[in-house]
Every structure is written in structure tokens, then in C-alpha cells.
Enzyme design. Structure first.
Site, PDB file in Angstrom:
ATOM      1  N   ASP A  24       0.952  -1.216   0.080  1.00 32.50           N
ATOM      2  CA  ASP A  24       0.025   0.097  -0.033  1.00 32.50           C
ATOM      3  C   ASP A  24       0.882   1.031   0.058  1.00 32.50           C
ATOM      4  O   ASP A  24       1.828   1.244   0.292  1.00 32.50           O
ATOM      5  CB  ASP A  24      -0.708  -0.064   1.142  1.00 32.50           C
ATOM      6  CG  ASP A  24      -1.938  -0.879   1.484  1.00 32.50           C
ATOM      7  OD1 ASP A  24      -2.062  -1.848   0.589  1.00 32.50           O
ATOM      8  OD2 ASP A  24      -2.962  -0.584   2.030  1.00 32.50           O
ATOM      9  N   ASP A  25       0.289   2.521  -0.319  1.00 32.84           N
ATOM     10  CA  ASP A  25       0.462   3.775  -0.117  1.00 32.84           C
ATOM     11  C   ASP A  25       1.636   4.201  -1.029  1.00 32.84           C
ATOM     12  O   ASP A  25       2.313   5.445  -0.991  1.00 32.84           O
ATOM     13  CB  ASP A  25       1.296   4.017   1.192  1.00 32.84           C
ATOM     14  CG  ASP A  25       0.174   3.810   2.352  1.00 32.84           C
ATOM     15  OD1 ASP A  25      -1.062   3.622   2.089  1.00 32.84           O
ATOM     16  OD2 ASP A  25       0.499   3.795   3.610  1.00 32.84           O
TER      17      ASP A  25
ATOM     18  N   HIS B 281      -5.564   3.414  -4.174  1.00 27.86           N
ATOM     19  CA  HIS B 281      -5.627   3.551  -2.923  1.00 27.86           C
ATOM     20  C   HIS B 281      -6.388   4.932  -2.339  1.00 27.86           C
ATOM     21  O   HIS B 281      -5.620   5.340  -1.373  1.00 27.86           O
ATOM     22  CB  HIS B 281      -4.360   3.265  -2.220  1.00 27.86           C
ATOM     23  CG  HIS B 281      -4.190   2.699  -0.989  1.00 27.86           C
ATOM     24  ND1 HIS B 281      -5.217   2.062   0.065  1.00 27.86           N
ATOM     25  CD2 HIS B 281      -3.454   3.280   0.327  1.00 27.86           C
ATOM     26  CE1 HIS B 281      -4.808   1.928   1.085  1.00 27.86           C
ATOM     27  NE2 HIS B 281      -3.635   2.654   1.297  1.00 27.86           N
TER      28      HIS B 281
ATOM     29  N   HIS C 232      -6.009   9.278   0.896  1.00 28.79           N
ATOM     30  CA  HIS C 232      -5.887   8.541   2.105  1.00 28.79           C
ATOM     31  C   HIS C 232      -6.645   8.779   3.361  1.00 28.79           C
ATOM     32  O   HIS C 232      -5.738   9.208   4.449  1.00 28.79           O
ATOM     33  CB  HIS C 232      -4.299   8.165   2.365  1.00 28.79           C
ATOM     34  CG  HIS C 232      -3.850   6.869   2.921  1.00 28.79           C
ATOM     35  ND1 HIS C 232      -4.060   6.881   4.628  1.00 28.79           N
ATOM     36  CD2 HIS C 232      -3.602   5.713   2.631  1.00 28.79           C
ATOM     37  CE1 HIS C 232      -3.885   5.568   4.775  1.00 28.79           C
ATOM     38  NE2 HIS C 232      -3.419   4.972   3.639  1.00 28.79           N
TER      39      HIS C 232
ATOM     40  N   TYR D  53      -6.952   1.954   5.788  1.00 26.02           N
ATOM     41  CA  TYR D  53      -7.469   1.508   7.238  1.00 26.02           C
ATOM     42  C   TYR D  53      -8.503   0.298   6.873  1.00 26.02           C
ATOM     43  O   TYR D  53      -8.875   0.116   8.075  1.00 26.02           O
ATOM     44  CB  TYR D  53      -7.948   2.617   7.739  1.00 26.02           C
ATOM     45  CG  TYR D  53      -7.061   3.842   8.086  1.00 26.02           C
ATOM     46  CD1 TYR D  53      -5.977   4.022   8.744  1.00 26.02           C
ATOM     47  CD2 TYR D  53      -7.566   4.983   7.167  1.00 26.02           C
ATOM     48  CE1 TYR D  53      -5.326   5.253   8.470  1.00 26.02           C
ATOM     49  CE2 TYR D  53      -6.548   6.085   7.089  1.00 26.02           C
ATOM     50  CZ  TYR D  53      -5.514   6.272   7.801  1.00 26.02           C
ATOM     51  OH  TYR D  53      -4.802   7.253   7.829  1.00 26.02           O
TER      52      TYR D  53
ATOM     53  N   HIS E 153       3.359  -2.230   3.124  1.00 26.21           N
ATOM     54  CA  HIS E 153       3.344  -1.014   2.697  1.00 26.21           C
ATOM     55  C   HIS E 153       4.648  -0.562   2.047  1.00 26.21           C
ATOM     56  O   HIS E 153       5.731  -1.223   2.523  1.00 26.21           O
ATOM     57  CB  HIS E 153       3.375  -0.075   3.757  1.00 26.21           C
ATOM     58  CG  HIS E 153       1.878  -0.040   4.340  1.00 26.21           C
ATOM     59  ND1 HIS E 153       1.730  -1.014   5.497  1.00 26.21           N
ATOM     60  CD2 HIS E 153       0.707   0.693   3.996  1.00 26.21           C
ATOM     61  CE1 HIS E 153       0.170  -0.439   5.719  1.00 26.21           C
ATOM     62  NE2 HIS E 153      -0.169   0.370   5.134  1.00 26.21           N
TER      63      HIS E 153
END
Ligand SMILES: *[C@@H]1O[C@H](CO)[C@@H](O)[C@H](O)[C@H]1NC(C)=O
Ligand SMILES: *[C@@H]1O[C@H](CO)[C@@H](O)[C@H](O)[C@H]1NC(C)=O
Ligand SMILES: *[C@@H]1O[C@H](CO)[C@@H](O)[C@H](O)[C@H]1NC(C)=O
Ligand SMILES: *[C@@H]1O[C@H](CO)[C@@H](O)[C@H](O)[C@H]1NC(C)=O
Ligand SMILES: *[C@@H]1O[C@H](CO)[C@@H](O)[C@H](O)[C@H]1NC(C)=O
Ligand SMILES: *[C@@H]1O[C@H](CO)[C@@H](O)[C@H](O)[C@H]1NC(C)=O
Length: 352
Positions: A143-144, A193, A197, A234, A300
Site C-alpha cells: 500500500d501507499d 488506494h 488516504h 485503514y 506497505h
């Protein structure tokens, strides 16, 4: 979280580099950018014409997205799908998070944050993906991203001929477009994503649409493909948000194992906690937990620590699982994008 400050830091680094006269790198092509291995240089900002020219067609980066009043294409699309959005589920708390107290224990909205629900209550919605159907298989993803300092990590994955699913934040794609391009060039699968965020169930339906829509547009602009999958930040999703994602053609991908890698250093969480989370997945893989259904663990590409953990545990994971593949590959999704001229391998072709 601390994303916005990265660009500030990067700017300071960039300025100091100019002062000491470091030789300029090629920051205009994917290959040029991918060849930089000093994270300080990688993370100094650069300008990429297709992004700077299109900036006014996007919401401000790192701000909660809304449909631009001048964007008739987005407004028309929103109006065309609005009828499919489950409007009888209310907005939960705020986009910066919320407690679940007072929410009915019958979990009427299949709210993941409440109890990890992944099978929607509403019959029109497909179940989320939280594991993979192939035995002894890890659906591998991060992720991210795109993280500005991911070259060492992507080089490592390439050296192992390992592909993964990258869940990109729209604002990061605008900040680091050449890093986003590298994911596709390297054969990774790209999913969305969100734009800023935040907690998706805290957005109005139209703003939740904007969070997904502009992330898709950013990836299309920069990478040339339109993803068909997303992961809620999340894990915060309910049937209202699922109905919006589904109307945009996006599969919802969650997880059942959590490395909590992003928490290292937060409130004093030591690296050993994250090591233990990786180790527990490895132990389960070794003791037969995934003999019939494989796993997805949340990890991540956020920073040096999270990427270093991935590198540190890669060989052990690959020893414990028969296969490590992108999530879409574990489902034989060979056309992961709306554009049909790009394909991923089948599970049979990818496993090794
Ligand atoms: C659910 O699907 C049915 C059958 O396709 C359709 O008639 C109905 O409008 C859908 N409901 C929503 C809320 O999309
Ligand atoms: C919302 O309405 C749909 C029918 O459109 C129904 O299936 C669902 O149970 C309702 N959800 C809640 C939380 O009332
Ligand atoms: C594997 O070990 C975990 C604890 O690490 C345990 O919860 C689980 O039941 C075990 N599974 C099998 C199939 O032995
Ligand atoms: C993390 O930082 C160290 C020290 O700068 C560097 O040697 C290493 O390659 C980095 N790891 C990753 C995965 O980027
Ligand atoms: C993927 O394709 C392989 C080979 O045809 C098949 O064995 C497997 O069941 C398929 N998996 C899924 C989830 O469709
Ligand atoms: C797919 O087609 C688009 C134009 O429609 C082109 O820009 C892109 O390079 C093509 N991608 C591949 C992988 O062939």
C-alpha cells in the site's frame, strides 16, 4: 499520517543538492528515474509536464477530493451511477476516523472497521477479496505508493522476478509519476488506494466517488491504464462505499493478516513487533493453515523500514509458501485494466 511532510523534506534535500552542485539526474523518463539509487535524490521533487499541464483537472493533492465544478465528465459519470449508490447507509463519523460505538451489533452495513466484515449484506454487491483461492499461495501487495524512495525495493523484487499488487495513492501518483510508471514497466499490478488516504466511510457519497475517480484518472494520465481494483485506507469500507466502488468497476481488496509495518516507531512500537507479525504468517504457512485457501497480508511501500522488512522476510516467505503472486494473478485476472491491450499472466504462468 505523515505523507505531506515528505515533499517538504524532499524540497530541503533538493535545495541542499543544488548548493553542493550534485550532478543532475535524468528526471524526465521512467528509466532515468529508476536508475537513481540514492533515496535523497529520488525523493527530491521534479516536474513532469503531463502532470503539471493537467493539474487544474484534478483536486489539490493531499486534500480530500471533491468533484471539480468545472469537470462535466466527472459530474456526468457521477450522475449516471448515483442511482446505484446505497443511500440508506449514513456517513460514519469523519474522514479522519471514528469509533464504532453505538453501531448496531447486527452490522447492517457490513462495516469492515466494526468487525472485519467482507461479505456485503446487500445482495447486489460481490464479496471483498481478503484471501486468495489458491492453496499455499500469498497474494502479495504493498500500500501507499508510489514511494519516492522505492527503487532499491523494486530492484530487489525485479532481481527475484517477483511481481506484486501496488495500491497507489492518487496524490502520490501526481507527486511521483515516474515512480508510478515503473510499477507497470516492472510488471506489477496497479490498484487504487484513494486520492487523499482518508477514512472512506466518513465521506459523502459524491466525495467518496471523487476520491476513487481522480485516483483512476491520475493513474490513467501518468501510467496509461485504468485499474479495476482498490483497497480502502485503514480497511474502512461499508456497503455504501462498496456500491460506489463497484459502480466504478473496482473490486474491493482487503486482507486477513496485518504486518502493521507502518506502525514501527509510532507510539514506541519496536521493529520486533513487525518481525513477529511476519513470523506468524510464515509459521501459519508452514503448519498447514493455507492448505486449502491462500493468504493476503497488509504491507506497505511507505518508507525504508516497511520496504526493508519486505526484503528481510522475502526468502522466508518464499520458502513457506508454494507461490507468491499479485492478488489479481491468484484469481487469474489476466486483464487487470479497463484497457484490453495490457495483460497479466495467469496463475499457472506466474507461479514458480
Ligand atoms: C440490484 O439488482 C437488481 C437486479 O439487477 C436491480 O433491479 C436493483 O435496482 C439493484 N439495486 C441497486 C440498489 O442497485
Ligand atoms: C438499504 O436498502 C437495500 C435495498 O435497496 C436493502 O437491501 C438494505 O438492507 C438496506 N440497508 C440498510 C442498512 O437498511
Ligand atoms: C498453526 O499455528 C497457529 C498459531 O501460530 C494456530 O493458530 C493454527 O491453528 C495452526 N494451524 C494448524 C493447521 O495447525
Ligand atoms: C534502507 O536504507 C538503507 C540505508 O540508507 C539502505 O542501505 C537500504 O538499501 C534501504 N533499503 C531499502 C529497501 O530501500
Ligand atoms: C486459475 O487457472 C488455473 C489453471 O487453469 C486453475 O487451476 C485455477 O483453478 C484458476 N483459479 C481461479 C481462481 O480461477
Ligand atoms: C495500449 O494502447 C494504448 C493506446 O490505446 C497505448 O498508448 C499503450 O502503449 C498500449 N499498451 C500496450 C501495453 O500495448
Amino acid at each position: 499520517m505523515h505523507f505531506p511532510s515528505l515533499s517538504t523534506l524532499a524540497f530541503l534535500y533538493a535545495s541542499s543538492e543544488l548548493l553542493v552542485g550534485v550532478v543532475a539526474q535524468d528526471r524526465t523518463t521512467e528509466q532515468g528515474e529508476a536508475s537513481i539509487d540514492d533515496p535523497t535524490q529520488e525523493c527530491s521533487p521534479y516536474s513532469y509536464a503531463p502532470v503539471s499541464e493537467a493539474k487544474n483537472s484534478f483536486p489539490p493533492i493531499w486534500q480530500p477530493a471533491t468533484i471539480l465544478s468545472t469537470d462535466s465528465v466527472a459530474l456526468d459519470l457521477w450522475q449516471s451511477i448515483e442511482g446505484r449508490v446505497l443511500t440508506n447507509i449514513s456517513v460514519k463519523g469523519s474522514i479522519t476516523g471514528h469509533f464504532t460505538s453505538g453501531y448496531p451489533s447486527s452490522d447492517p452495513d457490513c462495516w469492515w472497521t466494526y468487525n472485519g466484515c467482507v461479505v456485503p449484506k446487500h445482495p447486489n454487491l460481490s464479496a471483498d477479496i481478503a484471501d486468495v483461492p489458491e492453496p499455499s499461495t500469498l497474494g502479495y501487495g504493498f500500500d501507499d505508493g508510489p514511494s519516492c524512495s522505492h527503487n532499491t525495493f523494486y530492484d530487489y523484487l525485479a532481481s527475484k522476478n517477483q511481481k506484486a499488487t501496488m495500491f497507489f495513492i492518487g496524490s502520490n501518483v501526481m507527486d511521483y509519476p515516474l515512480e508510478a510508471q515503473r510499477a507497470l514497466v516492472d510488471g506489477h499490478e496497479i490498484c487504487v488506494h484513494t486520492w487523499s488516504h482518508n477514512y472512506m466511510t466518513g465521506f459523502s457519497s459524491q466525495d467518496a466517488f471523487a476520491e476513487l475517480y481522480y485516483s483512476l484518472q491520475a493513474i490513467k494520465l501518468v501510467v496509461g491504464v485504468t485499474p479495476t481494483c482498490w483497497r480502502p485506507p485503514y480497511g474502512d469500507v461499508d456497503d455504501r462505499i462498496r456500491s460506489i466502488a463497484s459502480a466504478l468497476g473496482l473490486r474491493t481488496i482487503l486482507w486477513k493478516y496485518d504486518s502493521n509495518d507502518w506502525m514501527e516507531g509510532v507510539n514506541g512500537v519496536p521493529p520486533s513487533t513487525i518481525d513477529a507479525n511476519y513470523q506468524s504468517l510464515i509459521n501459519d504457512a508452514k503448519n498447514g493453515t493455507f492448505d486449502s485457501v491462500g493468504a493476503i497480508m497488509l504491507t506497505h511501500e511507505l518508507n525504508n523500514f516497511t520496504m526493508s522488512e519486505a526484503v528481510k522476510f522475502y526468502d522466508q516467505l518464499s520458502g513457506a509458501f508454494d507461490n507468491i503472486v499479485p492478488v489479481g494473478v491468484a484469481y487469474n485476472i489476466t486483464q487487470p485494466y479497463v484497457e484490453t491491450n495490457y495483460s497479466m499472466p495467469t496463475f499457472q504462468e506466474c507461479k514458480f
